[in-house]
Write a protein that holds these residues in place. Structure first.
Motif, PDB file in Angstrom:
ATOM      1  N   ASP A   1      36.218  40.586  40.273  1.00 32.11           N
ATOM      2  CA  ASP A   1      37.608  40.411  39.853  1.00 32.11           C
ATOM      3  C   ASP A   1      37.807  39.061  39.172  1.00 32.11           C
ATOM      4  O   ASP A   1      38.504  38.966  38.148  1.00 32.11           O
ATOM      5  CB  ASP A   1      38.530  40.544  41.069  1.00 32.11           C
TER       6      ASP A   1
ATOM      7  N   ASP B   1      38.928  38.652  35.501  1.00 32.54           N
ATOM      8  CA  ASP B   1      40.208  37.955  35.372  1.00 32.54           C
ATOM      9  C   ASP B   1      40.121  36.814  34.368  1.00 32.54           C
ATOM     10  O   ASP B   1      41.124  36.410  33.781  1.00 32.54           O
ATOM     11  CB  ASP B   1      40.606  37.424  36.757  1.00 32.54           C
TER      12      ASP B   1
ATOM     13  N   ARG C   1      44.973  36.537  44.294  1.00 33.41           N
ATOM     14  CA  ARG C   1      45.389  37.924  44.159  1.00 33.41           C
ATOM     15  C   ARG C   1      46.463  38.313  45.164  1.00 33.41           C
ATOM     16  O   ARG C   1      47.277  39.207  44.882  1.00 33.41           O
ATOM     17  CB  ARG C   1      44.174  38.845  44.279  1.00 33.41           C
TER      18      ARG C   1
END
Length: 356
Positions: free
Chosen positions: A168, A172, A294
């Motif tokens: 992620d 990201d 997150r």
């Protein structure tokens, strides 16, 4: 099996171990007693011990509480436990939880923030330690839990969480502008879980592994290409990100020699060969940092749901990639520790130990 027990390793010699019998702990008001039931043993657990001082992993379960001297440490494990007794409303005997556990028969916790998803351990000595390790998830309120996947959860969940957050973070950041992502220890569970998450989403994925693990790693289908460590000089000289899970100075030196300024990011993720790699790398990945980001972006429920969806995708594939080696009791836990620590565990094998 004794009333309770504790497994420990010598902090200055992780191959030296001890097993001691202990009494079942007594509870004070505001506490609950967890009976450790089913845990996994992977290279991740050895990492906790290698970094026990630097990252304070020894402090989660102090050896002194089991009557052991300062030369001993309790390497944390992940797995399932059942509430054996409780003085805390909402935490009931028989409740099954997943979390960070000592290599021991029991753990006393001080539950706070109790809700349908579980609780956090507010025991004083854990207050200043990284908070994700203090959460205990109730199986009844866990979107990722399935009873028929307990072995997979024991072996992969903490590793997959790291892999999920690593993938992620890379995505990201728009893959840092790289054309290829290079992962060392590509046959490791953390490595191929990250590759599973990243595959097909952007840059080519190159896995580096030892010659004996090439066939297994290629069969996974997570990488666009799998090379041995001595084939680094065949890599394309294009903008690259190195995700280092091995900590090998020789591999890092070879990559820098091959890629030069095309190595746009050099990120230490962990280590499997017990050579600390944080100082040599350009930066260090720590999953709780991306997790906090997150949680702010998506909220706790949103993060939990995304993780559960990713986990179910991965579990469907991983079930065919691992052979569970089942053990029972503290002696089998010791054997599993030594097998992993001494590098005798093939990549297809996962150690799961029960204490019923």
């Amino acid at each position: 099996m004794p009333e309770s027990w504790t497994f420990a390793v010598a902090r200055d010699d992780l191959g030296r171990t001890t097993l001691i019998d202990t009494a079942t702990p007594e509870l004070a008001e505001g506490e609950a007693l967890l009976r450790v039931d089913r845990v996994g043993m992977t290279a991740n657990n050895v990492t906790y011990a290698v970094l026990g001082d630097a990252m304070r992993y020894w402090e989660f379960f102090p050896a002194a509480r089991s009557g052991l001297g300062p030369e001993w440490g309790l390497p944390p494990v992940w797995g399932f436990a059942e509430v054996a007794a409780s003085t805390v409303p909402g935490v009931e005997a028989g409740q099954r939880v997943y979390g960070y556990l000592p290599p021991a028969g029991h753990l006393v916790v001080r539950p706070e923030r109790v809700d349908g998803t579980g609780f956090r351990d507010a025991t004083a000595h854990r207050a200043e330690l990284p908070s994700p390790y203090n959460a205990y998830r109730s199986t009844a309120g866990d979107a990722a839990y399935r009873r028929d996947q307990e072995d997979l959860l024991v072996l992969f969940r903490p590793l997959f969480f790291t892999s999920f957050m690593l993938a992620d973070q890379v995505a990201d950041n728009a893959f840092y502008g790289a054309d290829q992502l290079i992962l060392s220890s590509a046959s490791s569970k953390t490595g191929y879980a990250a590759a599973f998450e990243l595959h097909g989403r952007g840059p080519r994925l190159i896995g580096l592994t030892s010659p004996g693990n090439v066939a297994f790693t290629r069969e996974l289908g997570c990488y666009d290409e799998v090379l041995t460590y001595d084939e680094v000089d065949t890599l394309g000289a294009v903008p690259s990100v190195y995700l280092d899970l091995s900590g090998s100075p020789d591999t890092r030196a070879a990559l820098r020699a091959r890629l030069g300024d095309r190595l746009v990011r050099d990120i230490a993720v962990g280590l499997t060969n017990q050579i600390p790699n944080a100082e040599a790398a350009g930066e260090v990945f720590f999953a709780p940092v991306q997790m906090r980001k997150r949680r702010q972006d998506w909220g706790r429920d949103g993060l939990d749901q995304r993780f559960a969806e990713a986990w179910q995708r991965f579990a469907g594939a991983a079930a065919g990639w691992v052979d569970v080696r089942a053990g029972k009791g503290p002696e089998d836990l010791r054997r599993a520790w030594l097998d992993v620590f001494q590098g005798r565990t093939p990549p297809r094998v996962g150690h799961v130990v029960e204490f019923r």
